[in-house]
Enzyme design. Structure first.
Site, PDB file in Angstrom:
ATOM      1  N   GLN A  14       3.636   2.381  -2.991  1.00  0.00           N
ATOM      2  CA  GLN A  14       3.082   2.887  -1.744  1.00  0.00           C
ATOM      3  C   GLN A  14       3.544   4.322  -1.489  1.00  0.00           C
ATOM      4  OE1 GLN A  14       3.218  -1.448   0.458  1.00  0.00           O
ATOM      5  NE2 GLN A  14       3.170   0.358   1.724  1.00  0.00           N
ATOM      6  N   SER A  97       8.756  -0.327  -7.022  1.00  0.00           N
ATOM      7  CA  SER A  97       8.420  -1.326  -6.004  1.00  0.00           C
ATOM      8  C   SER A  97       7.116  -2.023  -6.368  1.00  0.00           C
ATOM      9  CB  SER A  97       8.358  -0.664  -4.627  1.00  0.00           C
ATOM     10  OG  SER A  97       8.159  -1.614  -3.609  1.00  0.00           O
ATOM     11  N   LEU A  98       6.071  -1.825  -5.575  1.00  0.00           N
ATOM     12  CA  LEU A  98       4.757  -2.387  -5.868  1.00  0.00           C
ATOM     13  C   LEU A  98       4.302  -2.058  -7.281  1.00  0.00           C
ATOM     14  CD1 LEU A  98       1.821  -3.391  -5.124  1.00  0.00           C
ATOM     15  CD2 LEU A  98       1.440  -1.064  -4.306  1.00  0.00           C
ATOM     16  N   ARG A 122       1.226 -10.317  -0.513  1.00  0.00           N
ATOM     17  CA  ARG A 122       2.565  -9.731  -0.384  1.00  0.00           C
ATOM     18  C   ARG A 122       2.560  -8.704   0.739  1.00  0.00           C
ATOM     19  NH1 ARG A 122       5.027  -5.010  -2.829  1.00  0.00           N
ATOM     20  NH2 ARG A 122       7.206  -5.302  -3.492  1.00  0.00           N
ATOM     21  N   HIS A 206      12.177  -3.491   1.650  1.00  0.00           N
ATOM     22  CA  HIS A 206      13.357  -3.591   0.795  1.00  0.00           C
ATOM     23  C   HIS A 206      14.668  -3.670   1.574  1.00  0.00           C
ATOM     24  CE1 HIS A 206      10.902  -3.224  -2.741  1.00  0.00           C
ATOM     25  NE2 HIS A 206      10.336  -2.146  -2.237  1.00  0.00           N
ATOM     26  N   GLN A 255      13.007  -8.836  -5.258  1.00  0.00           N
ATOM     27  CA  GLN A 255      12.753  -7.405  -5.072  1.00  0.00           C
ATOM     28  C   GLN A 255      12.330  -7.081  -3.642  1.00  0.00           C
ATOM     29  OE1 GLN A 255       9.153  -5.369  -5.292  1.00  0.00           O
ATOM     30  NE2 GLN A 255       9.551  -4.589  -7.349  1.00  0.00           N
TER      31      GLN A 255
END
Length: 318
Positions: A14, A97-98, A122, A206, A255
């Protein structure tokens, strides 16, 4: 490709999205292969991701439930275009991340349609985990990790605030409850930060506040088939190259609440022999971070069609 070259591809998450971003891969229009990838993603979700990516406002594209499937589709589309143009397969993979989901699709761990559906859910779960305005994130520049952790400890005052993205030396993003994050921003400058700014995000990613989202993802991913990776993928949460599908599944769940250890991810790719760490997808965030993490590795981006051609030349691909 030169035998001394070892290619690692990394996928953005993102923050790299923008309206009509895929047009950069053609002459003002996106190539058919890119559009076809978005059509495939749209069919998996039952809604038009292509129209959203082409015409959506900045606000719409920044909604987590939209950003996650759009950026996954973008990363996979650029990878497919790279291969279609004769680009070589990378020997190592990772994603921020993503972006780890994009890497797992390329590694044949996750089927594309399954991954698209997973990241949409998610995104929904992450947005719903914390009501709007309750959480926040901020970037702290110029402090080492010990300094960031000390600031967070002082700012917490019984609330949640912790490192969320360990992006590069002296560049850390923190996340938590809005009041605690704001206190951390105020404390950071006297502690030596060159810059401390709140980020325009929709949720505190996170950190421990994402626990409900992790629980939701654990239930969702339990029913999805994962296969052993065909190409090694360095994960964010443990900085490990896992081969067992169940361990990969567990790492994806953990994560959600854990910091993205991007400095260590890039360092691990380099230790594994990577000579080129190439960001595969729109934007240039990870390419810039690579150069800050290790000046000895070549960091490049595939942010437009010219960049794909440049990389082929760099790798000696005819």
């Amino acid at each position: 490709m030169n035998q001394q070259i070892k290619l690692a591809m990394v996928f953005p998450g993102q923050g790299s999205q923008s309206t009509a971003m895929m047009r950069a891969y053609g002459d003002g229009v996106a190539p058919a292969l890119v559009r076809a990838t978005f059509v495939e993603a749209s069919e998996a979700l039952g809604r038009d991701l292509w129209a959203l990516s082409e015409e959506g406002s900045e606000e719409e594209l920044s909604r987590t439930v939209n950003t996650q499937p759009i950026m996954l589709a973008a990363g996979v589309a650029v990878y497919r275009l790279w291969r279609d143009m004769g680009g070589v397969e990378p020997q190592l993979l990772a994603g921020h991340s993503l972006g780890e989901f994009s890497a797992l699709v390329v590694a044949d761990v996750l089927r594309f349609g399954d991954a698209i559906r997973l990241v949409e859910r998610r995104g929904q779960a992450m947005q719903q985990a914390v009501p709007a305005g309750v959480g926040a994130m901020a970037a702290l520049l110029g402090l080492d990790l010990d300094g960031v952790e000390a600031v967070c400890a002082e700012a917490a005052q019984g609330q949640v605030v912790s490192p969320a993205n360990l992006n590069a030396p002296g560049q850390t993003v923190i996340a938590g409850q809005a009041e605690a994050v704001r206190r951390a921003v105020e404390l950071a400058r006297p502690r030596g930060a060159k810059k401390a700014v709140l980020l325009p995000v929709s949720a505190p990613f996170h950190c421990a506040l994402m626990a409900p989202a992790a629980t939701t993802l654990r239930g969702l991913i339990a029913g999805v088939q994962l296969s052993p990776p065909r190409i090694p993928v360095v994960n964010n949460v443990d900085v490990m190259m896992e081969n067992e599908p169940e361990r990969i599944r567990d790492a994806l769940v953990r994560q959600v609440c854990a910091p993205v250890r991007w400095i260590e991810v890039v360092q691990t790719l380099v230790r594994a022999g990577a000579t080129h760490v190439v960001e595969c997808g729109p934007g240039k965030v990870l390419g810039a971070l690579t150069k800050r993490i290790d000046a000895g590795v070549i960091g490049m981006t595939l942010s437009d069609r010219a960049a794909l051609s440049k990389l082929r030349t760099e790798l000696g691909v005819s």
